[in-house]
Scaffold this active site. Structure first.
Site, short mmCIF file in Angstrom:
data_model
loop_
_atom_site.label_atom_id
_atom_site.label_comp_id
_atom_site.label_asym_id
_atom_site.label_seq_id
_atom_site.Cartn_x
_atom_site.Cartn_y
_atom_site.Cartn_z
N ILE A 10 41.73 -44.60 -2.67
CA ILE A 10 40.92 -43.79 -2.11
C ILE A 10 39.50 -44.85 -2.45
O ILE A 10 38.24 -44.44 -1.54
CB ILE A 10 40.65 -42.89 -3.05
CG1 ILE A 10 40.75 -43.10 -4.76
CG2 ILE A 10 41.42 -41.47 -2.93
CD1 ILE A 10 40.37 -42.30 -5.67
N THR A 14 33.60 -52.01 -4.15
CA THR A 14 32.95 -52.25 -5.76
C THR A 14 33.86 -52.14 -7.14
O THR A 14 34.18 -52.89 -7.83
CB THR A 14 31.84 -51.84 -5.40
OG1 THR A 14 31.77 -50.67 -5.03
CG2 THR A 14 30.62 -52.26 -5.19
N THR A 17 40.58 -51.85 -6.46
CA THR A 17 40.93 -50.48 -5.90
C THR A 17 41.78 -48.94 -6.43
O THR A 17 41.54 -49.70 -7.70
CB THR A 17 43.12 -50.88 -5.32
OG1 THR A 17 42.16 -52.34 -5.20
CG2 THR A 17 42.77 -50.88 -3.64
N VAL A 18 41.30 -48.21 -5.92
CA VAL A 18 41.55 -46.79 -6.32
C VAL A 18 42.10 -45.96 -6.13
O VAL A 18 42.02 -46.25 -4.65
CB VAL A 18 39.87 -46.17 -6.67
CG1 VAL A 18 39.97 -45.33 -7.38
CG2 VAL A 18 38.83 -47.32 -6.60
N ASP A 126 24.89 -51.69 -11.15
CA ASP A 126 25.08 -51.58 -10.28
C ASP A 126 25.51 -50.32 -9.37
O ASP A 126 26.56 -49.82 -8.95
CB ASP A 126 26.97 -52.60 -9.84
CG ASP A 126 26.94 -52.69 -8.79
OD1 ASP A 126 26.26 -53.24 -7.67
OD2 ASP A 126 28.29 -53.01 -8.61
C1 Z3R Z 1 36.27 -43.87 -10.82
C2 Z3R Z 1 35.93 -44.77 -11.25
C3 Z3R Z 1 36.30 -45.57 -9.45
C4 Z3R Z 1 36.32 -44.40 -8.15
C5 Z3R Z 1 36.73 -42.63 -8.84
C6 Z3R Z 1 37.00 -42.56 -10.14
N1 Z3R Z 1 37.14 -42.09 -7.78
C7 Z3R Z 1 36.57 -42.41 -6.90
S1 Z3R Z 1 36.22 -44.07 -6.79
C8 Z3R Z 1 36.33 -42.03 -5.58
C9 Z3R Z 1 36.07 -42.37 -4.44
C10 Z3R Z 1 36.15 -41.11 -2.92
S2 Z3R Z 1 36.55 -40.32 -3.57
C11 Z3R Z 1 37.24 -40.54 -5.14
S3 Z3R Z 1 35.93 -41.82 -1.82
O1 Z3R Z 1 37.40 -41.07 -0.99
O2 Z3R Z 1 34.91 -40.33 -1.34
N2 Z3R Z 1 35.79 -43.38 -1.05
#
Ligand code: Z3R
Length: 310
Positions: A10, A14, A17-18, A126
């Site tokens: 997802i 920054t 990798t999540v 940040d």
């Molecule tokens: C914790 C730390 C960083 C992230 C978390 C939870 N969830 C993230 S980044 C995320 C990003 C999206 S959906 C959930 S996105 O699809 O909008 N890039």
């Protein structure tokens, strides 16, 4: 790790990798962030782990919850609460149209999260739209705490502090190598090389995000490098004089800039923002960090007088 079934990626950048993942037992959806440590390192010092676990105690509805820290084979996996999207993606989906109530609600929640962290001496350092998560109930949550090279948490002693900074620096190396770090939300004191950070760093970023919210996703200062970033800031706000900011010329990377006059009103910069909103913005975007409004003060600003928190 068997506890979680990895679903899709997802985010990358920054926050490293999540992955979206599912707890095999409870079926709860979570966000997993993998942190790989250097090969020549013996792993995470146990004291550092304890300190990272302190982040688990940072419990607030406007801060993404760190559920768990899993540690095995030089790998650290942080298990976070899942949110549907980040603010950057939200901007992409709103097609240049964000109503003033949503702007106020997001700004209020951002300041609430910051006030809570700052009262516990935790800085974000940040803040940017990718680090603000939005869930389907319109709740905004600050993410990616403690993964910046330096952060400030109350620690018990000098050696503990060294351990945590060492461990966190190693973690953030991976982040810095893989992507370009944005300068867009960085205050002029940090751009001039200030090394002593305070809560004011986050308040500048909050100001930039406020303007971006008011303009439905158009960044306020999209600089290409440090010089361009400072020029954009000074062209809008005026180059600070010695009188307005006495210590500016003493900063490590200080260099003089042309004396740009301040734009008299922000009305053309954030045309959809009310006059109280513009006043709050002006107080967040003070070049001199000591003059910048705090999160607690900002929450008391007349801009929020008609806002009813849910
Ligand atoms: C914790 C730390 C960083 C992230 C978390 C939870 N969830 C993230 S980044 C995320 C990003 C999206 S959906 C959930 S996105 O699809 O909008 N890039």
């Amino acid at each position: 790790m068997q506890k979680y079934e990895k679903l899709e990626k997802i985010g990358e950048g920054t926050y490293g990798t999540v992955f979206k993942a599912k707890n095999r037992e409870t079926h709860e959806i979570v966000a997993l962030k993998r942190v790989r440590l250097d090969d020549d390192d013996e792993g995470v010092p146990s004291s550092a782990l304890r300190e990272i676990c302190l982040l688990k105690e940072l419990k607030h509805k406007n801060i993404v919850r760190l559920h768990d820290v899993l540690h095995s084979d030089k790998k650290l996996t942080l298990v976070f609460e899942y949110c549907d999207q980040d603010l950057k993606k939200y901007f992409d989906s709103c097609n240049g149209d964000l109503d003033p109530e949503t702007v106020k609600s997001f700004m209020y929640q951002l300041l609430k999260g910051l006030a809570f962290c700052h009262s516990r001496n935790v800085l974000h350092r940040d803040l940017k739209p990718q680090n603000l998560l939005i869930n389907r109930n319109g709740e905004l949550k600050l993410a990616d705490f403690g993964l910046a090279p330096a952060f400030c948490i109350p620690v018990r002693g000098f050696f503990f502090r060294l351990y945590i900074i060492k461990a966190l620096c190693q973690m953030s190396f991976q982040l810095l190598e893989s992507q370009v770090v944005t300068l867009w939300y960085r205050p002029p004191d940090v751009l001039f090389g200030a090394k002593l950070y305070s809560t004011s760093i986050d308040m500048w970023s909050a100001g930039c995000i406020f303007a971006e919210l008011a303009n439905a996703g158009r960044p306020l200062f999209p600089g290409n490098d440090v010089d361009d970033q400072l020029k954009r800031i000074f062209r809008l706000l005026g180059t600070p004089t010695e009188e307005q900011w006495q210590t500016m010329t003493k900063l490590p990377d200080y260099k003089p800039y042309p004396m740009y006059p301040a734009t008299t009103s922000l009305v053309n910069v954030v045309p959809k923002l009310s006059s109280t909103g513009r006043d709050l913005l002006q107080n967040l975007l003070k070049c001199n960090p000591v003059q910048r409004i705090s999160a607690e003060e900002a929450l008391q600003h007349p801009y929020f007088a008609d806002f009813c928190p849910p």
